[in-house]
Design a protein around this motif. Structure first.
Motif, PDB file in Angstrom:
ATOM      1  N   GLU B 116    -117.300  69.901   7.644  1.00  0.00           N
ATOM      2  CA  GLU B 116    -117.182  70.734   6.444  1.00  0.00           C
ATOM      3  C   GLU B 116    -115.783  71.335   6.333  1.00  0.00           C
ATOM      4  O   GLU B 116    -115.196  71.377   5.254  1.00  0.00           O
ATOM      5  CB  GLU B 116    -118.230  71.839   6.465  1.00  0.00           C
ATOM      6  CG  GLU B 116    -118.157  72.698   5.231  1.00  0.00           C
ATOM      7  CD  GLU B 116    -119.400  73.548   5.041  1.00  0.00           C
ATOM      8  OE1 GLU B 116    -119.545  74.517   5.811  1.00  0.00           O
ATOM      9  OE2 GLU B 116    -120.199  73.249   4.146  1.00  0.00           O
ATOM     10  N   ASP B 120    -113.098  70.877   3.366  1.00  0.00           N
ATOM     11  CA  ASP B 120    -112.431  72.006   2.705  1.00  0.00           C
ATOM     12  C   ASP B 120    -110.917  71.829   2.713  1.00  0.00           C
ATOM     13  O   ASP B 120    -110.234  72.108   1.729  1.00  0.00           O
ATOM     14  CB  ASP B 120    -112.768  73.329   3.410  1.00  0.00           C
ATOM     15  CG  ASP B 120    -114.154  73.846   3.034  1.00  0.00           C
ATOM     16  OD1 ASP B 120    -114.787  73.239   2.145  1.00  0.00           O
ATOM     17  OD2 ASP B 120    -114.593  74.842   3.635  1.00  0.00           O
ATOM     18  N   THR B 121    -110.395  71.396   3.854  1.00  0.00           N
ATOM     19  CA  THR B 121    -108.948  71.211   3.964  1.00  0.00           C
ATOM     20  C   THR B 121    -108.474  70.138   2.985  1.00  0.00           C
ATOM     21  O   THR B 121    -107.451  70.282   2.317  1.00  0.00           O
ATOM     22  CB  THR B 121    -108.576  70.783   5.402  1.00  0.00           C
ATOM     23  OG1 THR B 121    -109.245  71.648   6.311  1.00  0.00           O
ATOM     24  CG2 THR B 121    -107.089  70.860   5.625  1.00  0.00           C
ATOM     25  N   ARG B 123    -110.035  69.287   0.247  1.00  0.00           N
ATOM     26  CA  ARG B 123    -110.185  69.841  -1.101  1.00  0.00           C
ATOM     27  C   ARG B 123    -108.984  70.733  -1.445  1.00  0.00           C
ATOM     28  O   ARG B 123    -108.430  70.657  -2.541  1.00  0.00           O
ATOM     29  CB  ARG B 123    -111.480  70.661  -1.169  1.00  0.00           C
ATOM     30  CG  ARG B 123    -111.880  71.086  -2.558  1.00  0.00           C
ATOM     31  CD  ARG B 123    -112.874  72.229  -2.503  1.00  0.00           C
ATOM     32  NE  ARG B 123    -113.961  72.007  -1.576  1.00  0.00           N
ATOM     33  CZ  ARG B 123    -115.130  71.478  -1.919  1.00  0.00           C
ATOM     34  NH1 ARG B 123    -115.347  71.141  -3.147  1.00  0.00           N
ATOM     35  NH2 ARG B 123    -116.067  71.323  -1.015  1.00  0.00           N
ATOM     36  N   ALA B 124    -108.560  71.537  -0.482  1.00  0.00           N
ATOM     37  CA  ALA B 124    -107.413  72.420  -0.713  1.00  0.00           C
ATOM     38  C   ALA B 124    -106.150  71.605  -0.985  1.00  0.00           C
ATOM     39  O   ALA B 124    -105.368  71.925  -1.882  1.00  0.00           O
ATOM     40  CB  ALA B 124    -107.209  73.351   0.484  1.00  0.00           C
ATOM     41  N   LEU B 127    -106.381  70.166  -4.445  1.00  0.00           N
ATOM     42  CA  LEU B 127    -106.164  71.166  -5.489  1.00  0.00           C
ATOM     43  C   LEU B 127    -104.697  71.578  -5.578  1.00  0.00           C
ATOM     44  O   LEU B 127    -104.194  71.870  -6.653  1.00  0.00           O
ATOM     45  CB  LEU B 127    -107.063  72.387  -5.253  1.00  0.00           C
ATOM     46  CG  LEU B 127    -108.503  72.176  -5.739  1.00  0.00           C
ATOM     47  CD1 LEU B 127    -109.435  73.233  -5.171  1.00  0.00           C
ATOM     48  CD2 LEU B 127    -108.555  72.211  -7.271  1.00  0.00           C
ATOM     49  N   ARG B 128    -104.018  71.587  -4.434  1.00  0.00           N
ATOM     50  CA  ARG B 128    -102.599  71.929  -4.464  1.00  0.00           C
ATOM     51  C   ARG B 128    -101.843  70.904  -5.313  1.00  0.00           C
ATOM     52  O   ARG B 128    -101.051  71.237  -6.178  1.00  0.00           O
ATOM     53  CB  ARG B 128    -102.029  72.002  -3.040  1.00  0.00           C
ATOM     54  CG  ARG B 128    -100.671  72.636  -3.000  1.00  0.00           C
ATOM     55  CD  ARG B 128    -100.173  72.959  -1.573  1.00  0.00           C
ATOM     56  NE  ARG B 128    -101.205  72.989  -0.561  1.00  0.00           N
ATOM     57  CZ  ARG B 128    -101.371  72.050   0.380  1.00  0.00           C
ATOM     58  NH1 ARG B 128    -100.581  71.001   0.411  1.00  0.00           N
ATOM     59  NH2 ARG B 128    -102.324  72.167   1.281  1.00  0.00           N
ATOM     60  N   MET B 130    -103.146  69.007  -7.567  1.00  0.00           N
ATOM     61  CA  MET B 130    -103.607  69.130  -8.957  1.00  0.00           C
ATOM     62  C   MET B 130    -102.902  70.284  -9.668  1.00  0.00           C
ATOM     63  O   MET B 130    -102.625  70.200 -10.862  1.00  0.00           O
ATOM     64  CB  MET B 130    -105.130  69.315  -9.001  1.00  0.00           C
ATOM     65  CG  MET B 130    -105.882  68.038  -8.623  1.00  0.00           C
ATOM     66  SD  MET B 130    -107.671  68.232  -8.677  1.00  0.00           S
ATOM     67  CE  MET B 130    -107.988  68.076 -10.447  1.00  0.00           C
ATOM     68  N   ARG B 131    -102.609  71.352  -8.934  1.00  0.00           N
ATOM     69  CA  ARG B 131    -101.847  72.455  -9.553  1.00  0.00           C
ATOM     70  C   ARG B 131    -100.461  71.971  -9.959  1.00  0.00           C
ATOM     71  O   ARG B 131     -99.979  72.281 -11.044  1.00  0.00           O
ATOM     72  CB  ARG B 131    -101.702  73.624  -8.572  1.00  0.00           C
ATOM     73  CG  ARG B 131    -102.931  74.490  -8.448  1.00  0.00           C
ATOM     74  CD  ARG B 131    -102.562  75.870  -7.889  1.00  0.00           C
ATOM     75  NE  ARG B 131    -101.919  75.819  -6.588  1.00  0.00           N
ATOM     76  CZ  ARG B 131    -102.579  75.816  -5.433  1.00  0.00           C
ATOM     77  NH1 ARG B 131    -103.892  75.868  -5.419  1.00  0.00           N
ATOM     78  NH2 ARG B 131    -101.934  75.773  -4.288  1.00  0.00           N
ATOM     79  N   ASP B 149    -102.099  63.165 -16.002  1.00  0.00           N
ATOM     80  CA  ASP B 149    -103.539  63.064 -16.222  1.00  0.00           C
ATOM     81  C   ASP B 149    -104.159  61.947 -15.385  1.00  0.00           C
ATOM     82  O   ASP B 149    -105.260  62.103 -14.867  1.00  0.00           O
ATOM     83  CB  ASP B 149    -103.835  62.785 -17.695  1.00  0.00           C
ATOM     84  CG  ASP B 149    -104.226  64.060 -18.430  1.00  0.00           C
ATOM     85  OD1 ASP B 149    -104.766  64.973 -17.781  1.00  0.00           O
ATOM     86  OD2 ASP B 149    -103.994  64.129 -19.640  1.00  0.00           O
ATOM     87  N   LEU B 152    -104.536  63.378 -12.116  1.00  0.00           N
ATOM     88  CA  LEU B 152    -105.525  64.463 -12.102  1.00  0.00           C
ATOM     89  C   LEU B 152    -106.956  63.923 -12.130  1.00  0.00           C
ATOM     90  O   LEU B 152    -107.830  64.415 -11.422  1.00  0.00           O
ATOM     91  CB  LEU B 152    -105.299  65.386 -13.305  1.00  0.00           C
ATOM     92  CG  LEU B 152    -104.144  66.379 -13.151  1.00  0.00           C
ATOM     93  CD1 LEU B 152    -103.734  66.975 -14.496  1.00  0.00           C
ATOM     94  CD2 LEU B 152    -104.543  67.502 -12.185  1.00  0.00           C
ATOM     95  N   PHE B 153    -107.194  62.905 -12.945  1.00  0.00           N
ATOM     96  CA  PHE B 153    -108.555  62.357 -13.019  1.00  0.00           C
ATOM     97  C   PHE B 153    -108.953  61.713 -11.690  1.00  0.00           C
ATOM     98  O   PHE B 153    -110.111  61.830 -11.267  1.00  0.00           O
ATOM     99  CB  PHE B 153    -108.682  61.338 -14.151  1.00  0.00           C
ATOM    100  CG  PHE B 153    -108.893  61.977 -15.494  1.00  0.00           C
ATOM    101  CD1 PHE B 153    -110.025  62.738 -15.744  1.00  0.00           C
ATOM    102  CD2 PHE B 153    -107.968  61.827 -16.508  1.00  0.00           C
ATOM    103  CE1 PHE B 153    -110.230  63.340 -16.979  1.00  0.00           C
ATOM    104  CE2 PHE B 153    -108.156  62.418 -17.751  1.00  0.00           C
ATOM    105  CZ  PHE B 153    -109.289  63.179 -17.987  1.00  0.00           C
ATOM    106  N   ASP B 156    -109.622  64.492  -9.252  1.00  0.00           N
ATOM    107  CA  ASP B 156    -110.880  65.126  -9.638  1.00  0.00           C
ATOM    108  C   ASP B 156    -112.069  64.294  -9.155  1.00  0.00           C
ATOM    109  O   ASP B 156    -113.066  64.834  -8.661  1.00  0.00           O
ATOM    110  CB  ASP B 156    -110.925  65.291 -11.160  1.00  0.00           C
ATOM    111  CG  ASP B 156    -112.235  65.903 -11.635  1.00  0.00           C
ATOM    112  OD1 ASP B 156    -112.557  67.019 -11.182  1.00  0.00           O
ATOM    113  OD2 ASP B 156    -112.939  65.267 -12.441  1.00  0.00           O
ATOM    114  N   ILE B 159    -112.579  64.951  -5.577  1.00  0.00           N
ATOM    115  CA  ILE B 159    -113.165  66.268  -5.329  1.00  0.00           C
ATOM    116  C   ILE B 159    -114.655  66.263  -5.641  1.00  0.00           C
ATOM    117  O   ILE B 159    -115.462  66.863  -4.926  1.00  0.00           O
ATOM    118  CB  ILE B 159    -112.410  67.356  -6.130  1.00  0.00           C
ATOM    119  CG1 ILE B 159    -111.050  67.568  -5.473  1.00  0.00           C
ATOM    120  CG2 ILE B 159    -113.211  68.661  -6.178  1.00  0.00           C
ATOM    121  CD1 ILE B 159    -110.275  68.757  -5.963  1.00  0.00           C
TER     122      ILE B 159
END
Ligand SMILES: Nc1ncnc2c1ncn2[C@@H]1O[C@H](COP(=O)(O)OP(=O)(O)OP(=O)(O)O)[C@@H](O)[C@H]1O
Ligand SMILES: [Mg+2]
Lengths: 242, 179
Positions: B116, B120-121, B123-124, B127-128, B130-131, B149, B152-153, B156, B159
């Motif tokens: 888990e 999480d790592t 996912r982080a 997301l970084r 993606m930002r 995009d 990003l897709f 996503d 994720i």
């Protein structure tokens, strides 16, 4: 600001708003089980996590919609959860703005009425309220829609009206629960561009609940709620780096 | 970046518009396909020379003037056919059944490591990125936005997979320990 007079004494703080070890149950159902979250002024924060994990409950506690059963909510160095109902209502009206998944506009009223409503309820003059409402329309790209009934709008247009209504009182914090949840990708992006763009211009803080990572990516920081507890993804990364 | 284009075929496509000089090809390539990796001049001319050798482009007469870049290149019948067939062939649908992410999760569970936390790592990290892509999208041109995009897709999608896998971790853990 009279609504804070009964609160606990101020203490040194650096965060604008903070949930500390918040617990909340609905009957036998635990929703928050020690949720801790700190948000700085001007920050755009995304709260992610599975359905039923407690995201909306955390948002509602932080926004003073209801207090946690245990734990503390601090806003501007004061205990928000220690305020009585009337004080919390006053604080929500003056310092916070709200956007929800389904706009929650009054469909029989016009766009301008809906945006002016928060100001009218706070006993601002009618003229000033409508002037402010009409100022917001072009900023949200809905300049021509002021006289339309909100029941006739598309979902994307309605959410922009909801944004204007949340922003018209110049809140310090905008709380948004799945603001793009009912929209398609492009309409959702439009709403996020406007929300983030305007919040940055106004120096407002945004606390946003979303299950959509593309929406969360507009935020400065993302946290994950699981089983009523918060995991800060920035800390996960810091720990993982050897 | 997921979008990696093949330089020779892309140059053929650009030449299919009209005969062009090397620097014109580079400019067009960079503004659409080389946004995070501009094409070096050397590679433009080396590629054109190879295409000419294979009969897919022709080199025009050197035009009078200064500098090395006085030749205009044109696509041949053979080059046009090759380009058309490439354009018409769908690209390989990327995601494989066995992804690296999947392998890491299964191995972590087999070894009793904190799967888990690993998710999480990841996912982080996603997301970084993606930002960053969202920032590019908000401040860049339409081409930047479309490229961002695409990234990003895909991130996503990863994720979402991380979400459902995290939700099923306990069941998966039992399975990998008993088989
Ligand atoms: N008013 C309520 N009455 C009873 N139970 C509630 C109420 N509000 C929330 N709950 C319960 O508390 C838990 C957390 O709910 P919450 O709405 O905070 O989840 P969420 O993370 O926002 O989920 P979703 O992504 O589906 O909106 C759930 O088990 C839910 O059923
Ligand atoms: Mg919710």
């Amino acid at each position: 600001m009279t609504y804070l007079t009964n609160a606990a004494a101020p203490r040194a703080h650096s965060y604008l708003i903070e949930a500390r070890d918040a617990h909340k149950s609905f009957g036998q159902t635990p929703a928050l089980a020690g949720a801790t979250l700190t948000v700085s002024g001007g920050e755009i924060m995304a709260i992610m996590g599975p359905s039923g994990s407690g995201k909306s409950t955390l948002l509602h506690c932080m926004a003073g919609i209801f207090p946690p059963d245990a734990g503390e909510i601090w806003f501007r160095g004061r205990r928000l959860d220690a305020l009585d109902d009337a004080e919390r209502t006053e604080l929500r009206r003056t310092a916070f703005g709200f956007v929800f998944q389904f706009g929650q506009l009054v469909p029989e009223l016009t766009v301008a009425d809906n945006i002016a409503l928060p100001l009218l309820l706070s006993k601002a003059g009618r003229k000033a309220a409508y002037a402010a409402a009409n100022d917001w329309l072009p900023r949200l790209g809905i300049g021509g829609l002021g006289r339309r009934r909100t029941g006739e709008l598309s979902g994307g247009q309605a959410q922009r009206v909801a944004l204007a209504r949340a922003l018209v009182g110049r809140p310090e914090i905008v709380f948004a629960d799945e603001p793009t949840g009912s929209l398609d990708t492009l309409a959702g992006e439009m709403v996020m561009d406007l929300l983030v763009g305007i919040a940055r211009e106004e120096g407002a803080t945004v606390i946003l609940v979303t299950h959509d990572s593309r929406v969360a990516a507009y935020a400065d920081r993302q946290v994950l709620v699981r089983d009523g507890r918060v995991t800060d993804l920035a800390e996960v990364t810091a720990r993982a780096t050897p | 970046m997921v979008l990696v284009v093949t330089v020779p075929l892309t140059l053929l496509g650009l030449l299919e518009r009209e005969p062009s000089h090397g620097y014109e090809l580079k400019r067009a390539y960079d503004s659409y396909f080389g946004r995070d990796k501009p094409l070096p001049f050397g590679q433009v001319y080396a590629t054109l020379a190879r295409l000419a050798r294979d009969g897919k482009v022709t080199e025009g007469e050197a035009e009078p003037g200064a500098g090395p870049d006085r030749k205009r290149y044109a696509i041949t019948e053979l080059g046009a056919r090759e380009f058309d067939s490439w354009l018409a062939t769908p690209i390989e649908p990327e995601p494989r059944l066995q992804s690296l992410l999947f392998a890491k999760v299964v191995l972590a569970l087999m070894l009793g490591r904190p799967a888990e936390t690993y998710l999480d790592t990841q996912r982080a990290a996603h997301l970084r990125r993606m930002r960053e892509l969202t920032e590019i999208k908000r401040n860049g041109s339409l081409v930047d936005a479309l490229l961002a995009d695409h990234g990003l897709f895909h991130l996503d999608a990863d994720i979402r997979w991380i979400d459902v896998t995290a939700a099923r971790l306990r069941t998966l853990a039992e399975m990998v320990r008993t088989t």
